[in-house]
Design a protein around this motif. Structure first.
Motif, mmCIF file in Angstrom:
data_model
loop_
_atom_site.group_PDB
_atom_site.id
_atom_site.type_symbol
_atom_site.label_atom_id
_atom_site.label_comp_id
_atom_site.label_asym_id
_atom_site.label_seq_id
_atom_site.Cartn_x
_atom_site.Cartn_y
_atom_site.Cartn_z
ATOM 1 N N ASP A 1 0.910 13.059 -0.023
ATOM 2 C CA ASP A 1 -0.249 12.386 -0.598
ATOM 3 C C ASP A 1 -0.027 10.882 -0.636
ATOM 4 O O ASP A 1 1.083 10.397 -0.418
ATOM 5 C CB ASP A 1 -0.553 12.932 -2.004
ATOM 6 N N LEU A 2 -1.088 10.160 -0.941
ATOM 7 C CA LEU A 2 -1.072 8.692 -0.927
ATOM 8 C C LEU A 2 -0.003 8.135 -1.858
ATOM 9 O O LEU A 2 0.740 7.211 -1.503
ATOM 10 C CB LEU A 2 -2.457 8.177 -1.332
ATOM 11 N N GLU A 3 0.098 8.717 -3.062
ATOM 12 C CA GLU A 3 1.051 8.219 -4.060
ATOM 13 C C GLU A 3 2.492 8.349 -3.554
ATOM 14 O O GLU A 3 3.304 7.432 -3.703
ATOM 15 C CB GLU A 3 0.862 9.013 -5.361
ATOM 16 N N THR A 4 2.802 9.500 -2.941
ATOM 17 C CA THR A 4 4.161 9.728 -2.427
ATOM 18 C C THR A 4 4.460 8.800 -1.258
ATOM 19 O O THR A 4 5.552 8.224 -1.165
ATOM 20 C CB THR A 4 4.320 11.206 -1.990
ATOM 21 N N ILE A 5 3.501 8.660 -0.333
ATOM 22 C CA ILE A 5 3.692 7.776 0.829
ATOM 23 C C ILE A 5 3.944 6.347 0.346
ATOM 24 O O ILE A 5 4.881 5.667 0.804
ATOM 25 C CB ILE A 5 2.466 7.826 1.765
ATOM 26 N N GLY A 6 3.129 5.884 -0.610
ATOM 27 C CA GLY A 6 3.288 4.530 -1.145
ATOM 28 C C GLY A 6 4.640 4.332 -1.799
ATOM 29 O O GLY A 6 5.307 3.301 -1.595
ATOM 30 N N ALA A 7 5.077 5.328 -2.592
ATOM 31 C CA ALA A 7 6.371 5.233 -3.281
ATOM 32 C C ALA A 7 7.530 5.221 -2.280
ATOM 33 O O ALA A 7 8.513 4.485 -2.462
ATOM 34 C CB ALA A 7 6.525 6.412 -4.252
ATOM 35 N N ALA A 8 7.411 6.012 -1.200
ATOM 36 C CA ALA A 8 8.471 6.058 -0.173
ATOM 37 C C ALA A 8 8.575 4.718 0.558
ATOM 38 O O ALA A 8 9.678 4.222 0.812
ATOM 39 C CB ALA A 8 8.190 7.186 0.817
ATOM 40 N N ILE A 9 7.427 4.127 0.898
ATOM 41 C CA ILE A 9 7.427 2.829 1.596
ATOM 42 C C ILE A 9 8.044 1.755 0.699
ATOM 43 O O ILE A 9 8.865 0.941 1.144
ATOM 44 C CB ILE A 9 5.996 2.432 2.025
ATOM 45 N N THR A 10 7.689 1.774 -0.586
ATOM 46 C CA THR A 10 8.237 0.802 -1.540
ATOM 47 C C THR A 10 9.752 0.967 -1.672
ATOM 48 O O THR A 10 10.495 -0.020 -1.705
ATOM 49 C CB THR A 10 7.571 0.972 -2.924
ATOM 50 N N ALA A 11 10.215 2.226 -1.748
ATOM 51 C CA ALA A 11 11.660 2.486 -1.866
ATOM 52 C C ALA A 11 12.408 1.943 -0.649
ATOM 53 O O ALA A 11 13.490 1.372 -0.769
ATOM 54 C CB ALA A 11 11.908 3.986 -2.030
ATOM 55 N N ALA A 12 11.814 2.117 0.546
ATOM 56 C CA ALA A 12 12.443 1.607 1.767
ATOM 57 C C ALA A 12 12.477 0.077 1.773
ATOM 58 O O ALA A 12 13.430 -0.537 2.238
ATOM 59 C CB ALA A 12 11.696 2.128 2.999
ATOM 60 N N GLU A 13 11.414 -0.522 1.230
ATOM 61 C CA GLU A 13 11.312 -1.985 1.163
ATOM 62 C C GLU A 13 12.348 -2.591 0.219
ATOM 63 O O GLU A 13 12.802 -3.704 0.427
ATOM 64 C CB GLU A 13 9.926 -2.387 0.634
#
Length: 358
Positions: A205-217
């Motif tokens: 979902d959008l929330e998980t995708i956003g959190a994963a991208i932020t963690a990678a950043e």
């Protein structure tokens, strides 16, 4: 149910299907095969499902129409289980989780993928349809890091499939539902737990995708999965998950943070006798070169495939090139080559050119 699980193990099947008014069926080398003449009654499937469930899981099926969990057979073999109701009858599908982890080379991945596991940060996506071996590939990647790097690995899964014992790394495994309420919440909490590597079992979902991208950043090496085939399609799927006014920012984040997309499918493997002997994986591997990063940033993902085609020196390969290689070696059938390729016409043209040169 013990007998059915043992039959699944003995036959080397990937899945066991238990349905009312049908005999038990196993998926062997990608094909469903009945393993009994008699069909289950509605009472049979009700009893079989309840045999393997806790009262809490039974209540979840009654409440939501289904429940997912992991199960261990008496010999230690683990299964991922999905119990559901269809037309008011009980049924379930059990997927066998391989007990021994394959090396990346045994899976068929090149050294360029192994090198990714030593990156200090970034997002690595393993994609493909359901049942394409994504979990196996990710578990093998985590095992390499666990053996060779002294880092903290956090896996977030639903359910936990492969158990990793801490080796050179410290491994923390969290199960969505029992340990933490959601993938997104688990990623947010993980950032406060001194992680180096985070595995997100499903970016659903959008929330998980956003959190994963932020963690990678923010300086972590993040692994995730998506049900897409192909690198360009994967990037488009992620960007399209966001509202229009956020898409440009997400493209910029991906152009900086994405390290690789590994897309895979599983095909029946032909032996020297022309018969099916197990299954073999075909891959598309995209590594984030400066050119590919600019394609993502400039919303020109349709040009990524040509970059992959010319990026062999970096360890990249298109799905069609991998399928052709398998076909030349006699590993897969002509039908599978054509039906699974992304551009069948160009594959046929290449084969004709090769025949002409001979």
């Amino acid at each position: 149910m013990k007998d059915l699980l043992q039959a699944t193990i003995d036959e080397g099947a990937s899945d066991l299907h238990v349905r009312a008014l049908m005999p038990p069926e196993l998926r062997v080398h990608g094909e469903l095969v009945a393993i009994a003449d008699d069909s289950f009654t509605e009472e049979d499937t009700f009893t079989l499902c309840h045999e393997i469930m806790t009262p809490e899981q039974v209540a979840e099926v009654e409440r939501n129409g289904g429940a997912d969990f992991a199960l261990s057979h008496e010999d230690g073999t683990r299964f991922r289980v999905s119990v559901f109701k269809e037309r008011k009858r009980w049924g379930c599908v059990l997927r066998m989780i391989p007990s021994t982890l394959l090396t990346l080379r045994q899976i068929g991945l090149p050294d360029s993928v192994r090198e990714l596991l030593f990156k200090p940060r970034g997002l690595i996506l393993v994609t493909g349809p359901t049942g394409s071996g994504k979990s196996t590939t990710l578990a093998s990647m985590i095992d390499v890091i666990n053996q060779e790097r002294g880092v903290h690995i956090i896996t977030i899964e639903d359910p936990i499939e492969f158990y990793h014992k801490s080796k050179k790394s410290l491994v923390t495994q969290r199960e969505v539902g029992s340990d933490v309420p959601s993938f997104a919440e688990a990623i947010r909490r993980a950032l406060r737990q001194d992680p180096d590597v985070i595995l997100v079992g499903e970016m659903r979902d959008l929330e998980t995708i956003g959190a994963a991208i932020t963690a990678a950043e923010t300086g972590h090496l993040v692994f995730g999965t998506l049900h897409t085939t192909g690198a360009a399609e994967t990037i488009d799927r992620i960007v399209d998950a966001f509202p229009t006014d956020q898409q440009e920012q997400v493209r910029t984040q991906l152009s900086v943070g994405l390290q690789a997309v590994i897309s895979q499918i599983l095909l029946p493997k032909l032996g020297p006798d022309g018969q099916i002997h197990g299954r073999i994986a075909a891959f598309e591997i995209m590594l984030a070169t400066p050119s590919i990063r600019s394609r993502i940033r400039d919303n020109k993902t349709f040009q990524i495939r040509s970059d992959i085609q010319t990026g062999a020196k970096f360890g990249m390969v298109t799905l069609d090139a991998c399928l052709l290689d398998h076909y030349r070696k006699g590993n897969i059938s002509y039908d599978d080559l054509i039906t699974k390729s992304q551009d069948p016409e160009s594959v046929v043209t290449k084969l004709k050119e090769e025949m002409g040169r001979r």
